[in-house]
Design a protein around this motif. Sequence first.
Motif, mmCIF file in Angstrom:
data_model
loop_
_atom_site.group_PDB
_atom_site.id
_atom_site.type_symbol
_atom_site.label_atom_id
_atom_site.label_comp_id
_atom_site.label_asym_id
_atom_site.label_seq_id
_atom_site.Cartn_x
_atom_site.Cartn_y
_atom_site.Cartn_z
ATOM 1 N N THR A 1 -14.416 89.024 67.222
ATOM 2 C CA THR A 1 -15.488 88.768 68.181
ATOM 3 C C THR A 1 -14.963 88.847 69.605
ATOM 4 O O THR A 1 -15.581 89.476 70.472
ATOM 5 C CB THR A 1 -16.141 87.393 67.909
ATOM 6 N N LEU A 2 -13.816 88.229 69.846
ATOM 7 C CA LEU A 2 -13.223 88.292 71.182
ATOM 8 C C LEU A 2 -12.944 89.737 71.573
ATOM 9 O O LEU A 2 -13.320 90.177 72.662
ATOM 10 C CB LEU A 2 -11.925 87.475 71.233
ATOM 11 N N ARG A 3 -12.306 90.463 70.688
ATOM 12 C CA ARG A 3 -11.942 91.850 70.975
ATOM 13 C C ARG A 3 -13.175 92.680 71.331
ATOM 14 O O ARG A 3 -13.177 93.412 72.322
ATOM 15 C CB ARG A 3 -11.229 92.458 69.771
ATOM 16 N N SER A 4 -14.223 92.552 70.549
ATOM 17 C CA SER A 4 -15.414 93.369 70.810
ATOM 18 C C SER A 4 -16.064 93.011 72.146
ATOM 19 O O SER A 4 -16.483 93.894 72.887
ATOM 20 C CB SER A 4 -16.409 93.283 69.659
ATOM 21 N N HIS A 5 -16.109 91.733 72.484
ATOM 22 C CA HIS A 5 -16.719 91.327 73.754
ATOM 23 C C HIS A 5 -15.870 91.736 74.951
ATOM 24 O O HIS A 5 -16.398 92.219 75.952
ATOM 25 C CB HIS A 5 -16.952 89.813 73.777
ATOM 26 N N VAL A 6 -14.566 91.529 74.864
ATOM 27 C CA VAL A 6 -13.698 91.840 76.001
ATOM 28 C C VAL A 6 -13.632 93.343 76.236
ATOM 29 O O VAL A 6 -13.772 93.805 77.369
ATOM 30 C CB VAL A 6 -12.288 91.243 75.801
ATOM 31 N N LEU A 7 -13.446 94.129 75.186
ATOM 32 C CA LEU A 7 -13.340 95.574 75.374
ATOM 33 C C LEU A 7 -14.665 96.205 75.796
ATOM 34 O O LEU A 7 -14.667 97.272 76.416
ATOM 35 C CB LEU A 7 -12.791 96.234 74.111
ATOM 36 N N ALA A 8 -15.776 95.534 75.519
ATOM 37 C CA ALA A 8 -17.079 96.040 75.947
ATOM 38 C C ALA A 8 -17.298 95.858 77.450
ATOM 39 O O ALA A 8 -18.137 96.533 78.046
ATOM 40 C CB ALA A 8 -18.195 95.336 75.175
ATOM 41 N N VAL A 9 -16.537 94.969 78.062
ATOM 42 C CA VAL A 9 -16.687 94.701 79.495
ATOM 43 C C VAL A 9 -16.265 95.908 80.326
ATOM 44 O O VAL A 9 -16.889 96.243 81.320
ATOM 45 C CB VAL A 9 -15.862 93.455 79.909
ATOM 46 N N ASP A 10 -15.188 96.572 79.909
ATOM 47 C CA ASP A 10 -14.605 97.632 80.720
ATOM 48 C C ASP A 10 -13.743 98.518 79.826
ATOM 49 O O ASP A 10 -12.913 98.008 79.071
ATOM 50 C CB ASP A 10 -13.754 96.986 81.814
ATOM 51 N N GLY A 11 -13.902 99.815 79.943
ATOM 52 C CA GLY A 11 -13.127 100.737 79.133
ATOM 53 C C GLY A 11 -11.653 100.795 79.477
ATOM 54 O O GLY A 11 -10.850 101.312 78.713
ATOM 55 N N GLY A 12 -11.261 100.228 80.618
ATOM 56 C CA GLY A 12 -9.867 100.283 81.028
ATOM 57 C C GLY A 12 -9.038 99.073 80.629
ATOM 58 O O GLY A 12 -7.886 98.955 81.019
ATOM 59 N N ILE A 13 -9.601 98.188 79.832
ATOM 60 C CA ILE A 13 -8.875 96.984 79.420
ATOM 61 C C ILE A 13 -7.878 97.333 78.326
ATOM 62 O O ILE A 13 -8.184 98.061 77.383
ATOM 63 C CB ILE A 13 -9.860 95.899 78.946
ATOM 64 N N ILE A 14 -6.681 96.790 78.458
ATOM 65 C CA ILE A 14 -5.594 97.071 77.508
ATOM 66 C C ILE A 14 -5.350 95.845 76.639
ATOM 67 O O ILE A 14 -5.207 94.731 77.146
ATOM 68 C CB ILE A 14 -4.305 97.434 78.265
ATOM 69 N N GLU A 15 -5.323 96.056 75.328
ATOM 70 C CA GLU A 15 -5.016 95.010 74.362
ATOM 71 C C GLU A 15 -3.537 95.115 74.001
ATOM 72 O O GLU A 15 -3.047 96.207 73.719
ATOM 73 C CB GLU A 15 -5.879 95.191 73.109
ATOM 74 N N GLU A 16 -2.839 93.966 74.010
ATOM 75 C CA GLU A 16 -1.415 93.977 73.714
ATOM 76 C C GLU A 16 -1.054 92.798 72.812
ATOM 77 O O GLU A 16 -1.387 91.654 73.117
ATOM 78 C CB GLU A 16 -0.616 93.885 75.015
ATOM 79 N N PHE A 17 -0.369 93.093 71.716
ATOM 80 C CA PHE A 17 0.063 92.057 70.783
ATOM 81 C C PHE A 17 1.492 91.632 71.088
ATOM 82 O O PHE A 17 2.348 92.467 71.379
ATOM 83 C CB PHE A 17 -0.014 92.547 69.338
ATOM 84 N N ALA A 18 1.731 90.331 71.010
ATOM 85 C CA ALA A 18 3.068 89.759 71.109
ATOM 86 C C ALA A 18 3.286 88.934 69.842
ATOM 87 O O ALA A 18 2.412 88.865 68.972
ATOM 88 C CB ALA A 18 3.191 88.891 72.355
ATOM 89 N N LYS A 19 4.402 88.290 69.755
ATOM 90 C CA LYS A 19 4.753 87.520 68.564
ATOM 91 C C LYS A 19 3.761 86.386 68.275
ATOM 92 O O LYS A 19 3.449 86.097 67.127
ATOM 93 C CB LYS A 19 6.143 86.932 68.761
ATOM 94 N N THR A 20 3.231 85.757 69.329
ATOM 95 C CA THR A 20 2.394 84.567 69.144
ATOM 96 C C THR A 20 0.989 84.694 69.698
ATOM 97 O O THR A 20 0.238 83.714 69.678
ATOM 98 C CB THR A 20 3.049 83.345 69.821
ATOM 99 N N GLN A 21 0.612 85.872 70.194
ATOM 100 C CA GLN A 21 -0.709 85.996 70.813
ATOM 101 C C GLN A 21 -1.108 87.445 71.004
ATOM 102 O O GLN A 21 -0.284 88.341 70.922
ATOM 103 C CB GLN A 21 -0.721 85.292 72.167
ATOM 104 N N VAL A 22 -2.383 87.613 71.319
ATOM 105 C CA VAL A 22 -2.881 88.899 71.783
ATOM 106 C C VAL A 22 -3.367 88.661 73.210
ATOM 107 O O VAL A 22 -3.884 87.590 73.523
ATOM 108 C CB VAL A 22 -4.014 89.453 70.879
ATOM 109 N N SER A 23 -3.148 89.650 74.067
ATOM 110 C CA SER A 23 -3.599 89.523 75.452
ATOM 111 C C SER A 23 -4.409 90.747 75.841
ATOM 112 O O SER A 23 -4.317 91.811 75.220
ATOM 113 C CB SER A 23 -2.411 89.359 76.392
ATOM 114 N N TYR A 24 -5.187 90.559 76.905
ATOM 115 C CA TYR A 24 -6.018 91.635 77.446
ATOM 116 C C TYR A 24 -5.756 91.696 78.942
ATOM 117 O O TYR A 24 -5.687 90.659 79.617
ATOM 118 C CB TYR A 24 -7.499 91.377 77.159
ATOM 119 N N GLY A 25 -5.610 92.894 79.452
ATOM 120 C CA GLY A 25 -5.310 93.022 80.868
ATOM 121 C C GLY A 25 -5.789 94.332 81.446
ATOM 122 O O GLY A 25 -6.223 95.236 80.731
ATOM 123 N N ALA A 26 -5.706 94.395 82.750
ATOM 124 C CA ALA A 26 -5.999 95.607 83.512
ATOM 125 C C ALA A 26 -4.827 95.755 84.488
ATOM 126 O O ALA A 26 -3.715 96.004 84.049
ATOM 127 C CB ALA A 26 -7.351 95.484 84.199
#
Length: 115
Positions: A17-42
């Motif tokens: 749900t988070l992924r779909s809402h965040v990526l729908a905001v802007d096509g330039g958002i980058i999803e990145e996985f780390a050992k303990t979390q996922v982050s979204y950035g521009a």
Amino acid sequence: MDAQHLFPGTLRAIYDTLRSHVLAVDGGIIEEFAKTQVSYGAARKFIWLSPLTKSKALLTVDMWDEHRDPMIRDVIRYREDKFTHQIEVRTAEDVEAVSTLGWFAEAARWGRKER
């Protein structure tokens, strides 16, 4: 690390749900996985999701302004233009509520450095 390993079981619906809402905001958002979390950035990261237990995750959202709401666990002011909001989420509906408040779009503007 990937979504399947980081967000198993009931946490998967929260992540999806988070992924779909965040990526729908802007096509330039980058999803990145780390050992303990996922982050979204521009231009800079602005949203993180970290599993806390098998049924609860911590959603961290950076925005220009401070918001108060009963769902917010803590607000940390790191500097004049950055308020970090920590929200415990247990269901996809919790993520939907944050989206309805417009906080993902506001966070994306902070991430793009657009006031």
